[in-house]
Design a protein around this motif. Structure first.
Motif, PDB file in Angstrom:
ATOM      1  N   ILE A  33      44.728  46.952  39.595  1.00  0.00           N
ATOM      2  CA  ILE A  33      43.771  47.179  38.423  1.00  0.00           C
ATOM      3  C   ILE A  33      43.960  48.667  37.976  1.00  0.00           C
ATOM      4  CG2 ILE A  33      41.336  47.575  37.631  1.00  0.00           C
ATOM      5  CD1 ILE A  33      40.684  45.077  39.820  1.00  0.00           C
ATOM      6  N   MET A  34      44.151  49.468  38.987  1.00  0.00           N
ATOM      7  CA  MET A  34      44.543  50.965  38.322  1.00  0.00           C
ATOM      8  C   MET A  34      45.781  50.980  37.556  1.00  0.00           C
ATOM      9  SD  MET A  34      43.432  53.166  41.691  1.00  0.00           S
ATOM     10  CE  MET A  34      42.255  54.596  41.277  1.00  0.00           C
ATOM     11  N   ALA A  35      46.772  50.201  38.147  1.00  0.00           N
ATOM     12  CA  ALA A  35      47.997  50.318  37.345  1.00  0.00           C
ATOM     13  C   ALA A  35      47.955  49.393  35.882  1.00  0.00           C
ATOM     14  CB  ALA A  35      49.010  49.428  38.200  1.00  0.00           C
ATOM     15  N   TYR A  91      37.959  51.666  35.647  1.00  0.00           N
ATOM     16  CA  TYR A  91      38.904  51.068  34.920  1.00  0.00           C
ATOM     17  C   TYR A  91      38.732  49.482  34.724  1.00  0.00           C
ATOM     18  CZ  TYR A  91      41.868  54.639  37.557  1.00  0.00           C
ATOM     19  OH  TYR A  91      42.429  55.858  37.780  1.00  0.00           O
ATOM     20  N   ALA A  92      39.347  48.979  33.518  1.00  0.00           N
ATOM     21  CA  ALA A  92      38.982  47.609  33.269  1.00  0.00           C
ATOM     22  C   ALA A  92      40.148  46.913  32.598  1.00  0.00           C
ATOM     23  CB  ALA A  92      38.052  47.283  32.063  1.00  0.00           C
ATOM     24  N   ASP A  93      40.596  45.568  33.178  1.00  0.00           N
ATOM     25  CA  ASP A  93      41.292  44.741  32.680  1.00  0.00           C
ATOM     26  C   ASP A  93      40.622  43.555  32.277  1.00  0.00           C
ATOM     27  OD1 ASP A  93      43.402  42.979  32.326  1.00  0.00           O
ATOM     28  OD2 ASP A  93      44.526  43.400  34.071  1.00  0.00           O
ATOM     29  N   ASP A  94      40.348  43.664  30.776  1.00  0.00           N
ATOM     30  CA  ASP A  94      39.634  42.545  30.303  1.00  0.00           C
ATOM     31  C   ASP A  94      40.225  41.305  30.159  1.00  0.00           C
ATOM     32  OD1 ASP A  94      37.501  44.558  29.913  1.00  0.00           O
ATOM     33  OD2 ASP A  94      38.149  45.260  28.013  1.00  0.00           O
ATOM     34  N   LEU A 100      37.428  48.119  38.262  1.00  0.00           N
ATOM     35  CA  LEU A 100      37.246  48.904  39.500  1.00  0.00           C
ATOM     36  C   LEU A 100      36.543  50.284  38.914  1.00  0.00           C
ATOM     37  CD1 LEU A 100      39.906  49.744  42.130  1.00  0.00           C
ATOM     38  CD2 LEU A 100      39.615  51.613  40.396  1.00  0.00           C
ATOM     39  N   SER A 101      35.619  50.629  40.100  1.00  0.00           N
ATOM     40  CA  SER A 101      34.853  51.856  39.775  1.00  0.00           C
ATOM     41  C   SER A 101      35.114  52.831  40.909  1.00  0.00           C
ATOM     42  CB  SER A 101      33.485  51.544  39.527  1.00  0.00           C
ATOM     43  OG  SER A 101      33.065  50.725  38.209  1.00  0.00           O
ATOM     44  N   VAL A 102      35.631  53.905  40.613  1.00  0.00           N
ATOM     45  CA  VAL A 102      35.707  55.002  41.556  1.00  0.00           C
ATOM     46  C   VAL A 102      34.478  56.125  41.505  1.00  0.00           C
ATOM     47  CG1 VAL A 102      37.305  56.893  42.184  1.00  0.00           C
ATOM     48  CG2 VAL A 102      38.237  54.734  41.467  1.00  0.00           C
ATOM     49  N   MET A 103      33.671  56.103  42.384  1.00  0.00           N
ATOM     50  CA  MET A 103      32.806  57.074  42.297  1.00  0.00           C
ATOM     51  C   MET A 103      33.284  58.189  43.380  1.00  0.00           C
ATOM     52  SD  MET A 103      31.309  54.009  41.503  1.00  0.00           S
ATOM     53  CE  MET A 103      31.346  53.187  43.199  1.00  0.00           C
ATOM     54  N   GLY A 104      33.003  59.645  42.778  1.00  0.00           N
ATOM     55  CA  GLY A 104      33.483  60.675  43.868  1.00  0.00           C
ATOM     56  C   GLY A 104      33.243  62.029  43.164  1.00  0.00           C
ATOM     57  N   TRP A 146      33.699  56.440  47.219  1.00  0.00           N
ATOM     58  CA  TRP A 146      33.325  54.885  47.093  1.00  0.00           C
ATOM     59  C   TRP A 146      34.210  54.148  46.175  1.00  0.00           C
ATOM     60  CZ3 TRP A 146      31.463  52.177  50.902  1.00  0.00           C
ATOM     61  CH2 TRP A 146      30.762  50.674  50.699  1.00  0.00           C
ATOM     62  N   ILE A 147      34.834  53.078  46.227  1.00  0.00           N
ATOM     63  CA  ILE A 147      35.608  52.328  45.279  1.00  0.00           C
ATOM     64  C   ILE A 147      35.048  50.759  45.207  1.00  0.00           C
ATOM     65  CG2 ILE A 147      37.737  51.654  44.419  1.00  0.00           C
ATOM     66  CD1 ILE A 147      39.078  54.199  45.792  1.00  0.00           C
ATOM     67  N   GLU A 148      34.679  50.338  44.086  1.00  0.00           N
ATOM     68  CA  GLU A 148      34.283  49.043  43.933  1.00  0.00           C
ATOM     69  C   GLU A 148      35.357  48.227  43.281  1.00  0.00           C
ATOM     70  OE1 GLU A 148      29.473  49.432  44.150  1.00  0.00           O
ATOM     71  OE2 GLU A 148      30.472  48.872  42.257  1.00  0.00           O
ATOM     72  N   VAL A 149      35.731  47.196  43.658  1.00  0.00           N
ATOM     73  CA  VAL A 149      36.774  46.267  42.893  1.00  0.00           C
ATOM     74  C   VAL A 149      36.444  44.933  42.618  1.00  0.00           C
ATOM     75  CG1 VAL A 149      38.075  46.355  45.177  1.00  0.00           C
ATOM     76  CG2 VAL A 149      39.259  46.066  42.991  1.00  0.00           C
ATOM     77  N   LEU A 150      36.742  44.425  41.497  1.00  0.00           N
ATOM     78  CA  LEU A 150      36.396  42.963  41.288  1.00  0.00           C
ATOM     79  C   LEU A 150      37.645  42.515  40.568  1.00  0.00           C
ATOM     80  CD1 LEU A 150      34.394  40.546  41.704  1.00  0.00           C
ATOM     81  CD2 LEU A 150      33.471  41.225  39.411  1.00  0.00           C
ATOM     82  N   GLY A 151      38.193  41.410  41.182  1.00  0.00           N
ATOM     83  CA  GLY A 151      39.271  40.627  40.725  1.00  0.00           C
ATOM     84  C   GLY A 151      40.589  40.930  41.205  1.00  0.00           C
ATOM     85  N   ALA A 152      41.685  40.652  40.644  1.00  0.00           N
ATOM     86  CA  ALA A 152      42.927  40.844  41.151  1.00  0.00           C
ATOM     87  C   ALA A 152      42.971  40.334  42.472  1.00  0.00           C
ATOM     88  CB  ALA A 152      43.377  42.039  40.768  1.00  0.00           C
ATOM     89  N   GLY A 153      42.251  39.481  42.888  1.00  0.00           N
ATOM     90  CA  GLY A 153      42.440  39.054  44.664  1.00  0.00           C
ATOM     91  C   GLY A 153      40.906  39.457  45.244  1.00  0.00           C
TER      92      GLY A 153
END
Length: 192
Positions: A33-35, A91-94, A100-104, A146-153
């Protein structure tokens, strides 16, 4: 061999290989997702505590998901980070329905050694946006908590819709509520 040793380490520590496979899939999804989104949204907090969002270009993540953002030293985001170092990069891949959300936490860097090591823009971009490079160039280092991710598996919990998440320091995926994120802390100012 590397994967066999990692799987062995997880088994020795009491985590089943299937949990390791899920952890690895979520981390792969995060990197994918970042890529897919070269210009995520950086969210910082202003003096009144209001979230402020803007699109930024970021470096590729390193092995620990540390990211670098280039800016000028006199921007609002820098002013905001000097008061409160907590940030979110979104980050978003609509097209794929993934995010993906990176909290830091952010730190500010203008020293020549850090700039030389982490400048990621092409020379033409540096000339266009930072005509006095490196004097008018500042790097923001985002260290994720903390990183939350949804999609791409990486799939959400079917009952709560909570996405898989992980702390890059330990790499273990969790579906439990957010770990306690750091309280308000100012970003250290760069040495001038």
């Amino acid at each position: 061999m590397k994967h066999a040793l990692s799987a062995l380490a997880f088994v020795v520590l009491g985590t089943a290989p299937s949990a390791y496979a899920e952890d690895e899939a979520v981390v792969r999804a995060a990197r994918a997702i970042m890529a897919s989104d070269p210009t995520p949204t950086l969210i910082s907090l202003d003096a009144r505590g209001h979230p402020r969002a803007r699109t930024v270009q970021v470096s590729e993540p390193d092995a620990g998901f540390v990211l670098w953002i280039a800016t000028r030293p006199n921007t609002r985001k820098v002013e905001q980070l000097r008061s409160d170092a907590r940030v979110t990069l979104h980050y978003a891949d609509d097209d794929a329905g993934a995010y993906l959300s990176v909290m830091g936490r952010a730190t500010l860097h203008d020293d020549p050694a850090t700039i030389a090591a982490h400048t990621f823009h092409a020379a033409a971009d540096l000339a266009a946006f930072w005509p006095d490079y490196p004097e008018d160039y500042l790097l923001i280092r985002v260290t994720p908590d903390w990183i939350e991710v949804l999609g791409a598996g990486a799939e959400a919990d079917p009952e709560t819709w909570r996405p898989p998440a992980f702390a890059p320091r330990d790499g273990r995926v969790s579906r439990s509520p957010d770990r306690r994120l750091p309280a308000r802390t100012p970003a250290p100012s760069p040495r001038v």
